[in-house]
Design a protein around this motif. Structure first.
Motif, mmCIF file in Angstrom:
data_model
loop_
_atom_site.group_PDB
_atom_site.id
_atom_site.type_symbol
_atom_site.label_atom_id
_atom_site.label_comp_id
_atom_site.label_asym_id
_atom_site.label_seq_id
_atom_site.Cartn_x
_atom_site.Cartn_y
_atom_site.Cartn_z
ATOM 1 N N ASP A 151 -3.869 -8.742 -3.995
ATOM 2 C CA ASP A 151 -4.064 -8.680 -5.448
ATOM 3 C C ASP A 151 -4.810 -7.421 -5.856
ATOM 4 O O ASP A 151 -4.548 -6.862 -6.919
ATOM 5 N N LYS A 152 -5.716 -6.962 -5.027
ATOM 6 C CA LYS A 152 -6.486 -5.751 -5.336
ATOM 7 C C LYS A 152 -5.628 -4.505 -5.277
ATOM 8 O O LYS A 152 -5.937 -3.505 -5.920
ATOM 9 N N ALA B 149 -10.972 -9.673 6.382
ATOM 10 C CA ALA B 149 -12.198 -9.458 5.605
ATOM 11 C C ALA B 149 -12.092 -9.979 4.176
ATOM 12 O O ALA B 149 -13.050 -10.538 3.644
ATOM 13 N N GLU B 150 -10.921 -9.796 3.547
ATOM 14 C CA GLU B 150 -10.789 -10.089 2.118
ATOM 15 C C GLU B 150 -9.890 -11.282 1.799
ATOM 16 O O GLU B 150 -9.851 -11.741 0.659
ATOM 17 N N GLY B 151 -9.117 -11.734 2.762
ATOM 18 C CA GLY B 151 -8.175 -12.819 2.516
ATOM 19 C C GLY B 151 -7.023 -12.361 1.638
ATOM 20 O O GLY B 151 -6.793 -11.155 1.465
ATOM 21 N N SER C 228 0.818 -1.213 0.000
ATOM 22 C CA SER C 228 0.000 0.000 0.000
ATOM 23 C C SER C 228 0.854 1.266 0.000
ATOM 24 O O SER C 228 0.334 2.361 -0.142
ATOM 25 N N ALA D 94 -6.738 -12.065 -1.392
ATOM 26 C CA ALA D 94 -7.138 -11.225 -2.530
ATOM 27 C C ALA D 94 -6.927 -9.746 -2.225
ATOM 28 O O ALA D 94 -6.828 -8.943 -3.142
ATOM 29 N N ALA D 95 -6.823 -9.381 -0.950
ATOM 30 C CA ALA D 95 -6.580 -7.984 -0.585
ATOM 31 C C ALA D 95 -5.287 -7.484 -1.214
ATOM 32 O O ALA D 95 -5.221 -6.340 -1.684
ATOM 33 N N ARG E 231 -6.995 -6.358 9.663
ATOM 34 C CA ARG E 231 -8.450 -6.289 9.471
ATOM 35 C C ARG E 231 -8.809 -6.533 8.007
ATOM 36 O O ARG E 231 -9.752 -7.258 7.692
ATOM 37 N N LYS E 232 -8.039 -5.921 7.105
ATOM 38 C CA LYS E 232 -8.305 -6.079 5.671
ATOM 39 C C LYS E 232 -8.099 -7.529 5.233
ATOM 40 O O LYS E 232 -8.894 -8.071 4.471
ATOM 41 N N LEU E 233 -7.052 -8.170 5.725
ATOM 42 C CA LEU E 233 -6.805 -9.568 5.390
ATOM 43 C C LEU E 233 -7.892 -10.477 5.964
ATOM 44 O O LEU E 233 -8.294 -11.444 5.316
#
Length: 66
Positions: free
Chosen positions: A62-63, A55-57, A37, A59-60, A51-53
């Motif tokens: 990759d996004k 929620a999104e695994g 980031s 793929a966070a 928290r982001k991981l």
């Protein structure tokens, strides 16, 4: 005198594909996400990434990357 070759400018070697991709098939850590980031690794940023991981695994990551 010119030290350059007369055959033209030298080109940089091409970066292999294996070095260009994230390969997020492995474990993605909160630190990976913070660095991707562009943020500094701080306790607050690590908490955000965790928290982001959660929620999104993986793929966070990759996004975030092109």
């Amino acid at each position: 005198m010119n030290d350059q070759s007369e055959s033209g400018p030298q080109r940089d070697p091409v970066t292999p594909d294996a070095l260009l991709h994230t390969g997020s098939g492995g474990e993605v850590t909160a630190e990976d996400l913070v660095l991707a980031s562009g943020r500094d690794i701080t306790p607050q940023n690590l908490a955000w990434a965790e928290r982001k991981l959660a929620a999104e695994g993986p793929a966070a990551l990759d996004k975030m990357l092109p």
